[in-house]
Design a protein around this motif. Structure first.
Motif, PDB file in Angstrom:
ATOM      1  N   UNK A  51       0.894  -1.166   0.033  1.00  0.00           N
ATOM      2  CA  UNK A  51      -0.063   0.041   0.087  1.00  0.00           C
ATOM      3  C   UNK A  51       0.798   1.083  -0.082  1.00  0.00           C
ATOM      4  N   UNK A  52       0.727   2.245  -1.159  1.00  0.00           N
ATOM      5  CA  UNK A  52       1.565   3.487  -0.986  1.00  0.00           C
ATOM      6  C   UNK A  52       0.699   4.470  -1.174  1.00  0.00           C
ATOM      7  N   UNK A  53       0.764   5.120   0.183  1.00  0.00           N
ATOM      8  CA  UNK A  53      -0.262   6.310   0.297  1.00  0.00           C
ATOM      9  C   UNK A  53      -0.190   7.417  -0.726  1.00  0.00           C
ATOM     10  N   UNK A  54       1.162   7.506  -1.023  1.00  0.00           N
ATOM     11  CA  UNK A  54       1.228   8.854  -1.882  1.00  0.00           C
ATOM     12  C   UNK A  54       0.701   8.411  -3.459  1.00  0.00           C
ATOM     13  N   UNK A  55       0.751   7.423  -3.704  1.00  0.00           N
ATOM     14  CA  UNK A  55       0.140   6.853  -4.975  1.00  0.00           C
ATOM     15  C   UNK A  55      -1.466   6.878  -4.932  1.00  0.00           C
ATOM     16  N   UNK A  56      -1.868   6.310  -3.844  1.00  0.00           N
ATOM     17  CA  UNK A  56      -3.404   6.713  -3.537  1.00  0.00           C
ATOM     18  C   UNK A  56      -4.054   7.980  -3.568  1.00  0.00           C
ATOM     19  N   UNK A  57      -3.035   8.983  -2.863  1.00  0.00           N
ATOM     20  CA  UNK A  57      -3.424  10.337  -2.786  1.00  0.00           C
ATOM     21  C   UNK A  57      -3.294  10.822  -4.367  1.00  0.00           C
ATOM     22  N   UNK A  58      -2.476  10.585  -5.039  1.00  0.00           N
ATOM     23  CA  UNK A  58      -2.347  11.067  -6.420  1.00  0.00           C
ATOM     24  C   UNK A  58      -3.509  10.484  -7.446  1.00  0.00           C
ATOM     25  N   UNK A  59      -3.880   9.300  -7.156  1.00  0.00           N
ATOM     26  CA  UNK A  59      -5.070   8.501  -8.061  1.00  0.00           C
ATOM     27  C   UNK A  59      -6.260   9.130  -7.640  1.00  0.00           C
ATOM     28  N   UNK A  60      -6.565   9.453  -6.348  1.00  0.00           N
ATOM     29  CA  UNK A  60      -7.697   9.870  -5.831  1.00  0.00           C
ATOM     30  C   UNK A  60      -8.068  11.326  -6.067  1.00  0.00           C
ATOM     31  N   UNK A  61      -9.106  11.618  -6.380  1.00  0.00           N
ATOM     32  CA  UNK A  61      -9.315  13.343  -6.720  1.00  0.00           C
ATOM     33  C   UNK A  61      -9.634  13.938  -5.332  1.00  0.00           C
ATOM     34  N   UNK A  62      -9.668  15.279  -5.033  1.00  0.00           N
ATOM     35  CA  UNK A  62      -9.854  15.686  -3.831  1.00  0.00           C
ATOM     36  C   UNK A  62     -11.320  15.501  -3.287  1.00  0.00           C
ATOM     37  N   UNK A  63     -12.204  15.513  -4.273  1.00  0.00           N
ATOM     38  CA  UNK A  63     -13.560  15.294  -3.846  1.00  0.00           C
ATOM     39  C   UNK A  63     -13.711  13.851  -3.268  1.00  0.00           C
ATOM     40  N   UNK A  64     -13.097  12.863  -3.982  1.00  0.00           N
ATOM     41  CA  UNK A  64     -13.345  11.399  -3.278  1.00  0.00           C
ATOM     42  C   UNK A  64     -12.675  11.302  -2.178  1.00  0.00           C
ATOM     43  N   UNK A  65     -11.263  11.936  -2.129  1.00  0.00           N
ATOM     44  CA  UNK A  65     -10.548  12.104  -0.760  1.00  0.00           C
ATOM     45  C   UNK A  65     -11.524  12.578   0.557  1.00  0.00           C
ATOM     46  N   UNK A  66     -12.202  13.539   0.020  1.00  0.00           N
ATOM     47  CA  UNK A  66     -13.056  14.346   1.221  1.00  0.00           C
ATOM     48  C   UNK A  66     -14.366  13.439   1.643  1.00  0.00           C
ATOM     49  N   UNK A  67     -14.849  12.901   0.775  1.00  0.00           N
ATOM     50  CA  UNK A  67     -15.953  12.168   1.288  1.00  0.00           C
ATOM     51  C   UNK A  67     -15.844  10.717   1.863  1.00  0.00           C
ATOM     52  N   UNK A  68     -14.302  10.379   1.403  1.00  0.00           N
ATOM     53  CA  UNK A  68     -13.910   9.151   2.197  1.00  0.00           C
ATOM     54  C   UNK A  68     -13.195   9.450   3.566  1.00  0.00           C
ATOM     55  N   UNK A  69     -12.787  10.397   3.788  1.00  0.00           N
ATOM     56  CA  UNK A  69     -12.016  10.979   4.958  1.00  0.00           C
ATOM     57  C   UNK A  69     -12.822  10.359   6.305  1.00  0.00           C
ATOM     58  N   UNK A  70     -14.033  10.736   6.428  1.00  0.00           N
ATOM     59  CA  UNK A  70     -14.505  10.377   7.860  1.00  0.00           C
ATOM     60  C   UNK A  70     -14.563   8.976   8.307  1.00  0.00           C
ATOM     61  N   UNK A  71     -14.852   8.070   7.405  1.00  0.00           N
ATOM     62  CA  UNK A  71     -14.830   6.625   7.525  1.00  0.00           C
ATOM     63  C   UNK A  71     -13.313   6.084   7.326  1.00  0.00           C
ATOM     64  N   UNK A  73     -10.886   7.732   8.886  1.00  0.00           N
ATOM     65  CA  UNK A  73     -10.384   8.069  10.119  1.00  0.00           C
ATOM     66  C   UNK A  73     -10.806   7.250  11.169  1.00  0.00           C
ATOM     67  N   UNK A  74     -12.044   6.881  11.060  1.00  0.00           N
ATOM     68  CA  UNK A  74     -12.985   5.781  11.941  1.00  0.00           C
ATOM     69  C   UNK A  74     -12.296   4.565  11.977  1.00  0.00           C
TER      70      UNK A  74
END
Length: 162
Positions: A51-71, A73-74
């Motif tokens: 799992x490469x967090x930088x690659x995931x961050x690069x491939x996911x757009x900001x909107x997708x990262x925003x709506x995925x963030x709450x779950x 974190x939990x």
């Protein structure tokens, strides 16, 4: 549109030995060695998949990262308690349940508060079939609930409090 193979026609690397019938016909020593090496290559190391967090961050757009963030974190907080695999499964199922509930609630709200009646042009028009009346029922010769031509296509106008 980018292709998975970069424009090169895909080809199977397993060769003809992927089918058991082909292997039973007969294999040369070179094919046996190649098959043995191919089977060993299919075994992943214990630290894969990586799992490469930088690659995931690069491939996911900001909107997708925003709506995925709450779950995220939990379930990142739950990983040490329930394990990484169970946290991934629980996060996936929870996300799908929330999306399904949202769709159900939004559809219910829309049909409840946006009915197509005489006060508006838009909205879904829901038609209900009339009750089936067959011989032997107490209301048998009943043809329709509508008595006068004004009952047809009234769209709730006759029942309005005006």
């Amino acid at each position: 549109m980018a292709s998975d193979t970069g424009g090169v026609k895909p080809m199977p690397i397993a060769g003809r030995m992927v089918r058991e019938r082909e292997r039973l016909v007969g294999m040369t020593n070179e094919e046996r060695a190649w098959r043995k090496q191919w089977l060993q290559d299919q075994i992943l190391s214990p630290n894969e998949p990586r799992r490469v967090p930088e690659l995931e961050r690069e491939l996911m757009n900001p909107i997708r990262r925003a709506y995925r963030k709450p779950l995220d974190v939990i379930f990142n907080a739950l990983k040490p308690t329930i394990g990484e695999r169970r946290a991934q499964i629980a996060r996936y199922v929870t996300g799908k349940v929330f999306i399904s509930l949202f769709v159900i609630y939004a559809t219910t709200y829309y049909f409840k508060y946006n009915a197509n009646d005489w006060t508006r042009k838009g909205g879904w028009r829901v038609l209900v079939s009339r009750k089936r009346v067959v011989p032997g029922d107490p209301e048998y010769p009943k043809l329709s609930d509508r008595q006068v031509p004004a009952d047809y296509a009234s769209r709730g106008f006759k029942n309005s409090p005006i």
